[in-house]
Design a protein around this motif. Structure first.
Motif, PDB file in Angstrom:
ATOM      1  N   ILE A 272      56.163  37.179  50.979  1.00 63.21           N
ATOM      2  CA  ILE A 272      54.905  36.637  50.233  1.00 63.21           C
ATOM      3  C   ILE A 272      53.769  35.882  50.580  1.00 63.21           C
ATOM      4  CG2 ILE A 272      55.653  34.399  49.160  1.00 63.21           C
ATOM      5  CD1 ILE A 272      57.227  37.010  47.988  1.00 63.21           C
ATOM      6  N   VAL A 273      53.706  35.695  51.984  1.00 68.05           N
ATOM      7  CA  VAL A 273      51.933  34.976  52.623  1.00 68.05           C
ATOM      8  C   VAL A 273      51.221  35.966  52.239  1.00 68.05           C
ATOM      9  CG1 VAL A 273      51.342  34.849  54.429  1.00 68.05           C
ATOM     10  CG2 VAL A 273      53.909  33.602  53.954  1.00 68.05           C
ATOM     11  N   GLN A 274      51.972  36.542  53.032  1.00 72.34           N
ATOM     12  CA  GLN A 274      50.409  38.842  52.442  1.00 72.34           C
ATOM     13  C   GLN A 274      50.016  38.539  51.354  1.00 72.34           C
ATOM     14  OE1 GLN A 274      48.681  40.355  55.514  1.00 72.34           O
ATOM     15  NE2 GLN A 274      47.483  40.723  53.055  1.00 72.34           N
ATOM     16  N   PHE A 275      51.107  38.581  50.352  1.00 69.98           N
ATOM     17  CA  PHE A 275      50.324  38.859  48.755  1.00 69.98           C
ATOM     18  C   PHE A 275      49.642  37.772  48.021  1.00 69.98           C
ATOM     19  CE2 PHE A 275      52.438  37.015  44.593  1.00 69.98           C
ATOM     20  CZ  PHE A 275      52.025  38.639  43.707  1.00 69.98           C
ATOM     21  N   THR A 276      50.065  36.441  48.574  1.00 71.77           N
ATOM     22  CA  THR A 276      49.747  34.805  48.188  1.00 71.77           C
ATOM     23  C   THR A 276      47.895  35.201  49.300  1.00 71.77           C
ATOM     24  OG1 THR A 276      51.452  33.845  48.271  1.00 71.77           O
ATOM     25  CG2 THR A 276      49.961  32.559  47.765  1.00 71.77           C
TER      26      THR A 276
ATOM     27  N   ASP B  74      46.633  37.953  49.364  1.00 71.65           N
ATOM     28  CA  ASP B  74      45.783  38.888  48.656  1.00 71.65           C
ATOM     29  C   ASP B  74      45.538  38.437  47.006  1.00 71.65           C
ATOM     30  OD1 ASP B  74      45.832  40.526  50.542  1.00 71.65           O
ATOM     31  OD2 ASP B  74      47.519  41.489  49.454  1.00 71.65           O
ATOM     32  N   VAL B  75      45.661  37.856  47.090  1.00 70.62           N
ATOM     33  CA  VAL B  75      45.843  37.151  45.401  1.00 70.62           C
ATOM     34  C   VAL B  75      45.211  35.746  45.414  1.00 70.62           C
ATOM     35  CG1 VAL B  75      46.632  35.162  43.487  1.00 70.62           C
ATOM     36  CG2 VAL B  75      47.976  37.006  44.544  1.00 70.62           C
ATOM     37  N   LEU B  76      44.693  34.875  46.723  1.00 67.21           N
ATOM     38  CA  LEU B  76      43.775  34.058  46.791  1.00 67.21           C
ATOM     39  C   LEU B  76      42.163  34.422  46.997  1.00 67.21           C
ATOM     40  CD1 LEU B  76      45.556  31.461  49.283  1.00 67.21           C
ATOM     41  CD2 LEU B  76      44.951  30.777  47.137  1.00 67.21           C
ATOM     42  N   LYS B  77      42.306  35.969  47.699  1.00 64.76           N
ATOM     43  CA  LYS B  77      41.264  36.838  47.628  1.00 64.76           C
ATOM     44  C   LYS B  77      40.501  37.196  46.462  1.00 64.76           C
ATOM     45  CE  LYS B  77      42.318  38.062  52.323  1.00 64.76           C
ATOM     46  NZ  LYS B  77      42.487  39.278  52.947  1.00 64.76           N
ATOM     47  N   GLU B  78      41.545  38.159  45.264  1.00 67.97           N
ATOM     48  CA  GLU B  78      41.062  38.386  43.768  1.00 67.97           C
ATOM     49  C   GLU B  78      40.882  37.249  43.034  1.00 67.97           C
ATOM     50  OE1 GLU B  78      40.421  41.401  43.541  1.00 67.97           O
ATOM     51  OE2 GLU B  78      41.247  42.365  45.186  1.00 67.97           O
ATOM     52  N   LEU B  79      41.977  36.064  42.995  1.00 69.00           N
ATOM     53  CA  LEU B  79      41.018  35.285  42.474  1.00 69.00           C
ATOM     54  C   LEU B  79      39.876  34.530  42.888  1.00 69.00           C
ATOM     55  CD1 LEU B  79      41.970  33.475  39.695  1.00 69.00           C
ATOM     56  CD2 LEU B  79      43.414  31.872  41.425  1.00 69.00           C
ATOM     57  N   SER B  80      39.487  34.196  43.815  1.00 66.45           N
ATOM     58  CA  SER B  80      38.313  33.319  43.701  1.00 66.45           C
ATOM     59  C   SER B  80      37.381  33.872  44.130  1.00 66.45           C
ATOM     60  CB  SER B  80      37.653  32.898  45.606  1.00 66.45           C
ATOM     61  OG  SER B  80      37.843  35.031  46.312  1.00 66.45           O
ATOM     62  N   LYS B  81      37.093  35.074  43.615  1.00 70.27           N
ATOM     63  CA  LYS B  81      35.976  36.039  43.003  1.00 70.27           C
ATOM     64  C   LYS B  81      36.244  35.429  40.943  1.00 70.27           C
ATOM     65  CE  LYS B  81      37.123  40.061  45.560  1.00 70.27           C
ATOM     66  NZ  LYS B  81      37.676  41.509  45.532  1.00 70.27           N
ATOM     67  N   ILE B  82      36.995  34.420  40.930  1.00 66.51           N
ATOM     68  CA  ILE B  82      36.679  34.700  39.476  1.00 66.51           C
ATOM     69  C   ILE B  82      36.832  32.751  38.997  1.00 66.51           C
ATOM     70  CG2 ILE B  82      38.733  34.351  37.489  1.00 66.51           C
ATOM     71  CD1 ILE B  82      39.981  36.490  37.991  1.00 66.51           C
ATOM     72  N   ASP B  83      37.437  32.000  39.729  1.00 64.15           N
ATOM     73  CA  ASP B  83      36.998  30.517  39.500  1.00 64.15           C
ATOM     74  C   ASP B  83      36.442  29.904  41.209  1.00 64.15           C
ATOM     75  OD1 ASP B  83      37.809  28.220  39.852  1.00 64.15           O
ATOM     76  OD2 ASP B  83      40.290  28.239  38.715  1.00 64.15           O
ATOM     77  N   PRO B  84      36.042  29.608  40.985  1.00 60.37           N
ATOM     78  CA  PRO B  84      34.851  29.266  41.667  1.00 60.37           C
ATOM     79  C   PRO B  84      35.630  28.080  42.627  1.00 60.37           C
ATOM     80  CG  PRO B  84      33.881  27.836  40.018  1.00 60.37           C
ATOM     81  CD  PRO B  84      35.107  29.202  39.826  1.00 60.37           C
TER      82      PRO B  84
ATOM     83  N   ASP C 206      48.546  47.221  43.438  1.00 61.27           N
ATOM     84  CA  ASP C 206      47.468  46.114  42.963  1.00 61.27           C
ATOM     85  C   ASP C 206      47.849  45.532  41.831  1.00 61.27           C
ATOM     86  OD1 ASP C 206      48.313  48.475  40.955  1.00 61.27           O
ATOM     87  OD2 ASP C 206      46.292  48.631  39.943  1.00 61.27           O
ATOM     88  N   ILE C 207      49.262  45.463  42.557  1.00 60.69           N
ATOM     89  CA  ILE C 207      50.104  43.615  41.812  1.00 60.69           C
ATOM     90  C   ILE C 207      48.652  42.406  42.262  1.00 60.69           C
ATOM     91  CG2 ILE C 207      51.598  43.129  43.534  1.00 60.69           C
ATOM     92  CD1 ILE C 207      51.804  42.546  39.738  1.00 60.69           C
ATOM     93  N   ALA C 208      48.143  42.324  42.977  1.00 66.13           N
ATOM     94  CA  ALA C 208      48.058  40.857  43.569  1.00 66.13           C
ATOM     95  C   ALA C 208      46.839  40.723  41.984  1.00 66.13           C
ATOM     96  CB  ALA C 208      46.847  40.852  45.089  1.00 66.13           C
ATOM     97  N   LYS C 209      45.805  42.289  42.356  1.00 65.95           N
ATOM     98  CA  LYS C 209      44.820  42.059  41.588  1.00 65.95           C
ATOM     99  C   LYS C 209      45.530  42.080  39.798  1.00 65.95           C
ATOM    100  CE  LYS C 209      40.564  45.319  40.639  1.00 65.95           C
ATOM    101  NZ  LYS C 209      40.131  46.428  40.991  1.00 65.95           N
ATOM    102  N   ASN C 210      46.533  43.053  39.821  1.00 69.45           N
ATOM    103  CA  ASN C 210      46.921  42.334  38.102  1.00 69.45           C
ATOM    104  C   ASN C 210      47.246  41.264  37.862  1.00 69.45           C
ATOM    105  OD1 ASN C 210      46.133  45.622  37.884  1.00 69.45           O
ATOM    106  ND2 ASN C 210      48.340  45.787  37.617  1.00 69.45           N
ATOM    107  N   VAL C 211      47.334  40.145  38.240  1.00 72.70           N
ATOM    108  CA  VAL C 211      47.938  39.087  39.023  1.00 72.70           C
ATOM    109  C   VAL C 211      46.717  38.046  38.114  1.00 72.70           C
ATOM    110  CG1 VAL C 211      48.986  36.759  39.542  1.00 72.70           C
ATOM    111  CG2 VAL C 211      50.066  39.250  40.002  1.00 72.70           C
TER     112      VAL C 211
END
Length: 220
Positions: free
Chosen positions: A36-40, A42-52, A196-201
């Motif tokens: 879950i730490v690894q997954f989270t 990955d989500v943070l990296k993807e979401l940071s591209k969207i939300d400053p 690619d679930i992190a990118k999809n989330v």
């Protein structure tokens, strides 16, 4: 990605919710937690591209809710949660109550966000913002991609009466009567296990991002 091993652990702790079993299977918990730490992260990296307001370098451990339940005032004395919650991805950069959330539970996983059941003063401020800027708000929640992802925003729990200060014939009364201003997207177990679930989330969170911005403006 979320591993089958992680999903199996969550199922097992639901069936064996006691301290003895947990201690005997602490290694399984650690593997699930590390996943879950690894997954989270990955989500943070993807979401940071969207939300400053999201920092890709945030420690993902700070976003994972504790598995231990607070049983002090609960009739249910089972000591552990049978799901894993991920929140505070923006680490307090939104006003209190506004944010992204992910719930991981076999057969009942979802991604969501917004502001669930805000306190009285915040409800008033959000309703006022909706009343003043209804066109902007409806452009967010009535957007075809938003509806496809989350369904009808107005289907959330509403007041049975008209909120103070508004008329029953207000064209936006169905939005003004809402008790929560949140949206949820269900996820199947098979989706969680995709590479690619992190990118999809993050893609789901991208649809939420304008809603969070609107709510933030209402409270500042």
């Amino acid at each position: 990605m979320i591993t089958q091993q992680t999903l199996d652990f969550i199922t097992e702790i639901k069936e064996n919710n006691n301290r003895e079993w947990f201690l005997d299977n602490k290694d399984k918990y650690q593997l699930a937690y590390d996943n879950i730490v690894q997954f989270t992260g990955d989500v943070l990296k993807e979401l940071s591209k969207i939300d400053p307001l999201v920092d890709a370098h945030t420690d993902p451990k700070k976003c994972i809710m504790r598995i231990y339940r607070d049983i002090r005032f609960s009739k249910d004395k089972t000591p552990y949660k049978h799901w894993i919650g991920i929140h505070k991805l923006s680490q307090g950069r939104y006003a209190a109550g506004i944010g992204y959330y992910m719930h991981i539970e076999p057969g009942n996983s979802f991604v969501g966000g917004g502001y669930w059941m805000p306190e009285g003063e915040h409800v008033k401020m959000i309703r006022q913002e909706i009343d003043y800027n209804a066109t902007d708000f409806k452009a967010i929640v009535d957007k075809s991609s938003f509806k496809k992802t989350f369904g009808e925003f107005r289907d959330q729990e509403q007041l049975k009466t008209i909120p103070n200060g508004y008329d029953a014939d207000n064209e936006n009364i169905s939005l003004l009567k809402l008790k929560s201003f949140a949206a949820v997207h269900q996820l199947k177990d098979a989706e969680l296990k995709k590479i690619d679930i992190a990118k999809n989330v993050a893609g789901v969170f991208k649809e939420l991002y304008p809603l969070l911005g609107f709510l933030q403006n209402a409270l500042v």
